[in-house]
Design an enzyme around this catalytic site. Structure first.
Site, PDB file in Angstrom:
ATOM      1  N   THR A 136      -5.777  -2.260  -7.003  1.00 49.72           N
ATOM      2  CA  THR A 136      -6.029  -2.273  -5.554  1.00 49.72           C
ATOM      3  C   THR A 136      -7.321  -1.545  -5.214  1.00 49.72           C
ATOM      4  O   THR A 136      -7.776  -0.677  -5.977  1.00 49.72           O
ATOM      5  CB  THR A 136      -4.838  -1.576  -4.845  1.00 49.72           C
ATOM      6  OG1 THR A 136      -5.197  -1.310  -3.507  1.00 49.72           O
ATOM      7  CG2 THR A 136      -4.477  -0.243  -5.498  1.00 49.72           C
ATOM      8  N   ASP A 137      -7.865  -1.853  -4.032  1.00 46.02           N
ATOM      9  CA  ASP A 137      -9.040  -1.098  -3.549  1.00 46.02           C
ATOM     10  C   ASP A 137      -8.650   0.308  -3.104  1.00 46.02           C
ATOM     11  O   ASP A 137      -9.522   1.154  -2.886  1.00 46.02           O
ATOM     12  CB  ASP A 137      -9.739  -1.860  -2.405  1.00 46.02           C
ATOM     13  CG  ASP A 137      -8.855  -2.147  -1.189  1.00 46.02           C
ATOM     14  OD1 ASP A 137      -7.667  -1.757  -1.201  1.00 46.02           O
ATOM     15  OD2 ASP A 137      -9.356  -2.755  -0.231  1.00 46.02           O
ATOM     16  N   GLU A 138      -7.327   0.569  -2.966  1.00 48.62           N
ATOM     17  CA  GLU A 138      -6.902   1.877  -2.446  1.00 48.62           C
ATOM     18  C   GLU A 138      -7.206   3.012  -3.419  1.00 48.62           C
ATOM     19  O   GLU A 138      -7.191   4.178  -3.035  1.00 48.62           O
ATOM     20  CB  GLU A 138      -5.414   1.841  -2.063  1.00 48.62           C
ATOM     21  CG  GLU A 138      -5.161   0.739  -1.053  1.00 48.62           C
ATOM     22  CD  GLU A 138      -3.820   0.777  -0.346  1.00 48.62           C
ATOM     23  OE1 GLU A 138      -3.217   1.855  -0.253  1.00 48.62           O
ATOM     24  OE2 GLU A 138      -3.385  -0.285   0.119  1.00 48.62           O
ATOM     25  N   LYS A 166      -1.617   4.016  -8.852  1.00 44.86           N
ATOM     26  CA  LYS A 166      -2.396   2.859  -9.299  1.00 44.86           C
ATOM     27  C   LYS A 166      -3.683   3.335  -9.987  1.00 44.86           C
ATOM     28  O   LYS A 166      -4.103   2.761 -10.999  1.00 44.86           O
ATOM     29  CB  LYS A 166      -2.744   1.941  -8.122  1.00 44.86           C
ATOM     30  CG  LYS A 166      -1.565   1.230  -7.501  1.00 44.86           C
ATOM     31  CD  LYS A 166      -0.871   0.231  -8.415  1.00 44.86           C
ATOM     32  CE  LYS A 166      -1.683  -1.002  -8.719  1.00 44.86           C
ATOM     33  NZ  LYS A 166      -0.893  -1.994  -9.497  1.00 44.86           N
TER      34      LYS A 166
HETATM   35  P1  NAD Z   1       5.533  -6.593  -4.472  1.00 47.40           P
HETATM   36  O1  NAD Z   1       6.075  -5.245  -4.144  1.00 47.40           O
HETATM   37  O2  NAD Z   1       5.721  -7.709  -3.508  1.00 47.40           O
HETATM   38  O3  NAD Z   1       6.163  -7.094  -5.857  1.00 47.40           O
HETATM   39  C1  NAD Z   1       6.286  -6.258  -6.966  1.00 47.40           C
HETATM   40  C2  NAD Z   1       7.126  -6.988  -8.012  1.00 47.40           C
HETATM   41  O4  NAD Z   1       7.207  -6.144  -9.175  1.00 47.40           O
HETATM   42  C3  NAD Z   1       8.563  -7.266  -7.562  1.00 47.40           C
HETATM   43  O5  NAD Z   1       8.951  -8.566  -7.931  1.00 47.40           O
HETATM   44  C4  NAD Z   1       9.384  -6.218  -8.316  1.00 47.40           C
HETATM   45  O6  NAD Z   1      10.715  -6.649  -8.591  1.00 47.40           O
HETATM   46  C5  NAD Z   1       8.566  -6.062  -9.585  1.00 47.40           C
HETATM   47  N1  NAD Z   1       8.759  -4.743 -10.230  1.00 47.40           N
HETATM   48  C6  NAD Z   1       8.750  -3.528  -9.639  1.00 47.40           C
HETATM   49  N2  NAD Z   1       8.993  -2.568 -10.549  1.00 47.40           N
HETATM   50  C7  NAD Z   1       9.134  -3.198 -11.741  1.00 47.40           C
HETATM   51  C8  NAD Z   1       9.381  -2.736 -13.066  1.00 47.40           C
HETATM   52  N3  NAD Z   1       9.539  -1.430 -13.333  1.00 47.40           N
HETATM   53  N4  NAD Z   1       9.452  -3.647 -14.067  1.00 47.40           N
HETATM   54  C9  NAD Z   1       9.302  -4.980 -13.804  1.00 47.40           C
HETATM   55  N5  NAD Z   1       9.096  -5.462 -12.566  1.00 47.40           N
HETATM   56  C10 NAD Z   1       9.002  -4.577 -11.546  1.00 47.40           C
HETATM   57  O7  NAD Z   1       3.997  -6.347  -4.788  1.00 47.40           O
HETATM   58  P2  NAD Z   1       2.735  -7.299  -4.507  1.00 47.40           P
HETATM   59  O8  NAD Z   1       2.281  -7.073  -3.116  1.00 47.40           O
HETATM   60  O9  NAD Z   1       3.034  -8.650  -4.998  1.00 47.40           O
HETATM   61  O10 NAD Z   1       1.655  -6.615  -5.469  1.00 47.40           O
HETATM   62  C11 NAD Z   1       1.493  -7.044  -6.811  1.00 47.40           C
HETATM   63  C12 NAD Z   1       0.416  -6.198  -7.469  1.00 47.40           C
HETATM   64  O11 NAD Z   1      -0.801  -6.316  -6.731  1.00 47.40           O
HETATM   65  C13 NAD Z   1       0.744  -4.710  -7.497  1.00 47.40           C
HETATM   66  O12 NAD Z   1       0.320  -4.198  -8.741  1.00 47.40           O
HETATM   67  C14 NAD Z   1      -0.067  -4.131  -6.345  1.00 47.40           C
HETATM   68  O13 NAD Z   1      -0.403  -2.798  -6.596  1.00 47.40           O
HETATM   69  C15 NAD Z   1      -1.281  -5.036  -6.371  1.00 47.40           C
HETATM   70  N6  NAD Z   1      -1.987  -5.220  -5.104  1.00 47.40           N
HETATM   71  C16 NAD Z   1      -1.298  -5.594  -3.981  1.00 47.40           C
HETATM   72  C17 NAD Z   1      -1.995  -5.800  -2.797  1.00 47.40           C
HETATM   73  C18 NAD Z   1      -1.285  -6.275  -1.544  1.00 47.40           C
HETATM   74  O14 NAD Z   1      -1.913  -6.349  -0.486  1.00 47.40           O
HETATM   75  N7  NAD Z   1      -0.008  -6.631  -1.596  1.00 47.40           N
HETATM   76  C19 NAD Z   1      -3.375  -5.598  -2.739  1.00 47.40           C
HETATM   77  C20 NAD Z   1      -4.043  -5.212  -3.914  1.00 47.40           C
HETATM   78  C21 NAD Z   1      -3.334  -5.027  -5.076  1.00 47.40           C
HETATM   79  P1  TYD Z   2       0.289  -2.163   4.952  1.00 45.99           P
HETATM   80  O1  TYD Z   2       0.590  -3.610   5.170  1.00 45.99           O
HETATM   81  O2  TYD Z   2       1.413  -1.223   4.710  1.00 45.99           O
HETATM   82  O3  TYD Z   2      -0.803  -2.089   3.790  1.00 45.99           O
HETATM   83  P2  TYD Z   2      -1.696  -0.821   3.257  1.00 45.99           P
HETATM   84  O4  TYD Z   2      -1.112   0.439   3.767  1.00 45.99           O
HETATM   85  O5  TYD Z   2      -1.559  -0.955   1.784  1.00 45.99           O
HETATM   86  O6  TYD Z   2      -3.083  -1.072   3.756  1.00 45.99           O
HETATM   87  O7  TYD Z   2      -0.503  -1.651   6.225  1.00 45.99           O
HETATM   88  C1  TYD Z   2      -1.719  -2.251   6.656  1.00 45.99           C
HETATM   89  C2  TYD Z   2      -2.266  -1.411   7.781  1.00 45.99           C
HETATM   90  O8  TYD Z   2      -1.385  -1.533   8.901  1.00 45.99           O
HETATM   91  C3  TYD Z   2      -2.334   0.062   7.472  1.00 45.99           C
HETATM   92  O9  TYD Z   2      -3.491   0.606   8.100  1.00 45.99           O
HETATM   93  C4  TYD Z   2      -1.079   0.643   8.103  1.00 45.99           C
HETATM   94  C5  TYD Z   2      -0.870  -0.255   9.305  1.00 45.99           C
HETATM   95  N1  TYD Z   2       0.533  -0.486   9.716  1.00 45.99           N
HETATM   96  C6  TYD Z   2       0.895  -0.352  11.071  1.00 45.99           C
HETATM   97  O10 TYD Z   2       0.047  -0.027  11.936  1.00 45.99           O
HETATM   98  N2  TYD Z   2       2.184  -0.588  11.432  1.00 45.99           N
HETATM   99  C7  TYD Z   2       3.139  -0.935  10.525  1.00 45.99           C
HETATM  100  O11 TYD Z   2       4.328  -1.103  10.907  1.00 45.99           O
HETATM  101  C8  TYD Z   2       2.770  -1.088   9.140  1.00 45.99           C
HETATM  102  C9  TYD Z   2       3.783  -1.475   8.086  1.00 45.99           C
HETATM  103  C10 TYD Z   2       1.439  -0.855   8.789  1.00 45.99           C
END
Ligand code: NAD
Ligand code: TYD
Length: 357
Positions: A136-138, A166
């Site tokens: 992630t960019d975080e 991460k």
């Molecule tokens: P998500 O929370 O929707 O899904 C995570 C999945 O991993 C689930 O299916 C869960 O059952 C599985 N999981 C959790 N713990 C596990 C374990 N110990 N062993 C096996 N499986 C396990 O997450 P997402 O939003 O799909 O994110 C996927 C990846 O992308 C993550 O690594 C996250 O850090 C990264 N990412 C997400 C975002 C975003 O905006 N969602 C952005 C950048 C990077």
């Molecule tokens: P989120 O979807 O949790 O992603 P991330 O924290 O990884 O960026 O949140 C996106 C942005 O929205 C973040 O600045 C937090 C804000 N946010 C709200 O304002 N209200 C909400 O109920 C949630 C879940 C997030």
């Protein structure tokens, strides 16, 4: 293309399931989906693959060394794509331990198993193997409004337990390349949105609450900025990095779509007002409620995605306007999926659909 399968961890989650669906429908080869099925894992996301034998689901924990070692030995993959993680910042604030267990220790154990498997491979399989880490960019922390976007050289400065876990994983992945030569590639991506996202994250939460007449919680002053990437574009970036990325490198992936949270929320309200008009009633944006800010809330994330465009020819294909409209439509049209999540019924899916079939 090699006929060996790929292993995807976390393929029942939001991004993972989109990746799996795209991979299988493009006919890119067999895929083993290894997922623990935490609250965030939902096999209903993969309903379309029920009778497709290029997709194999295996339930397991990336932190379980014996299981992942056995998985690699059994399926002999050409690549491991590591999506599995605890992914929600707010949950990491309330309960950080699971984030260390899965994101740090789990990644470490998976790397160890991958190293053991890879080091015993004969050539040319050894040279072709890839460990692709989804991050992630975080990890880069927070930007001021006037600062340049994150590049691959930006300093790590994670601020939440999620981001720190991460960042730790990213460092381990880097070290396994530097020390042992494991052929790794990492993507650091901005906020994703699209179908199958669990409604704890901003965009699906706002869509569902707006439709149901519930309050729309906006943290702090609503002026925190995120860069939004349509999930299908993230999946295409991952495929590009898997096939053409240079080992040992990291690639930033972004959507060129920086938006303040309040603007995202208002845009969703306007689209729902248009698609589900309520004559005589006020706009859904009257449901917006400013609530207490998230502790340590990062002000702004922004991505400089020039490297992946220059080296691999990848850039996002979906604008925020297009992506947010089709995402709202998807949630409006997939009431059954939403009900499954709401009632918790999706958690019985494994037994219902796989064990007792
Ligand atoms: P998500 O929370 O929707 O899904 C995570 C999945 O991993 C689930 O299916 C869960 O059952 C599985 N999981 C959790 N713990 C596990 C374990 N110990 N062993 C096996 N499986 C396990 O997450 P997402 O939003 O799909 O994110 C996927 C990846 O992308 C993550 O690594 C996250 O850090 C990264 N990412 C997400 C975002 C975003 O905006 N969602 C952005 C950048 C990077
Ligand atoms: P989120 O979807 O949790 O992603 P991330 O924290 O990884 O960026 O949140 C996106 C942005 O929205 C973040 O600045 C937090 C804000 N946010 C709200 O304002 N209200 C909400 O109920 C949630 C879940 C997030």
């Amino acid at each position: 293309m090699s006929s060996d399968p790929i292993i995807v961890t976390g393929g029942a989650g939001f991004i993972g399931s989109n990746f799996v669906l795209d991979w299988v429908s493009a006919g890119l080869g067999s895929l083993i989906n290894f997922d623990k099925l935490t609250y965030a894992g939902n096999l209903r996301n993969l309903d379309a693959l029920r009778d497709n034998d290029t997709h194999t689901f295996v339930r397991g924990d990336v932190g379980d060394s014996a299981s992942v070692t056995q998985l690699l030995q059994q399926y002999r993959p050409r690549a491991v794509l590591h999506f599995a993680a605890e992914s929600h910042v707010d949950r990491s604030i309330h309960g950080p331990e699971d984030f260390v267990a899965t994101n740090v220790t789990g990644t470490f154990r998976l790397l160890e198993a991958a190293r053991g498997y890879w080091s015993a491979l004969p050539e040319p399989e050894k040279g072709a193997f890839r460990f692709l880490h989804v991050s992630t960019d975080e990890v880069f922390g927070s930007l001021q409004m006037d600062e340049a976007p994150f590049t691959e050289e930006s300093r790590f400065a994670p601020n939440s337990p999620y981001a720190a876990s991460k960042a730790s994983a990213d460092h381990l992945v880097r070290a396994y390349h530097h020390t042992y030569g494991l052929p790794v590639v990492t993507v650091n991506c901005s906020n994703n949105y699209g179908p199958f996202q669990f409604p704890e994250k901003l965009i699906p939460l706002i869509i569902l609450n707006a439709v149901e007449g519930k309050p729309l919680p906006v943290y702090g002053d609503g002026l925190n900025v995120r860069d939004w990437l349509y999930v299908k574009d993230h999946c295409s970036a991952i495929r590009a990095v898997l096939e053409r990325g240079r080992t040992g490198e990291t690639y930033n992936v972004g959507g060129n779509s920086e938006r303040a949270n309040i603007d995202v929320v208002k845009r969703i309200c306007a689209i729902i007002d248009e698609l589900r008009p309520q004559p005589g009633k006020p706009s859904r944006d009257t449901q917006i409620r400013y609530v207490t800010d998230r502790p340590g809330h990062d002000r702004r994330y922004a991505i400089d995605a020039n490297k992946i465009e220059r080296e691999l020819g990848w850039k996002p294909s979906v604008t925020f306007e297009e992506g947010i409209r089709s995402t709202v439509l998807w949630y409006l049209n997939n009431q059954e999926w939403i009900e499954g999540v709401r009632t918790g019924d999706y958690r019985n899916w494994l037994e219902l659909n796989y064990v007792s079939r």
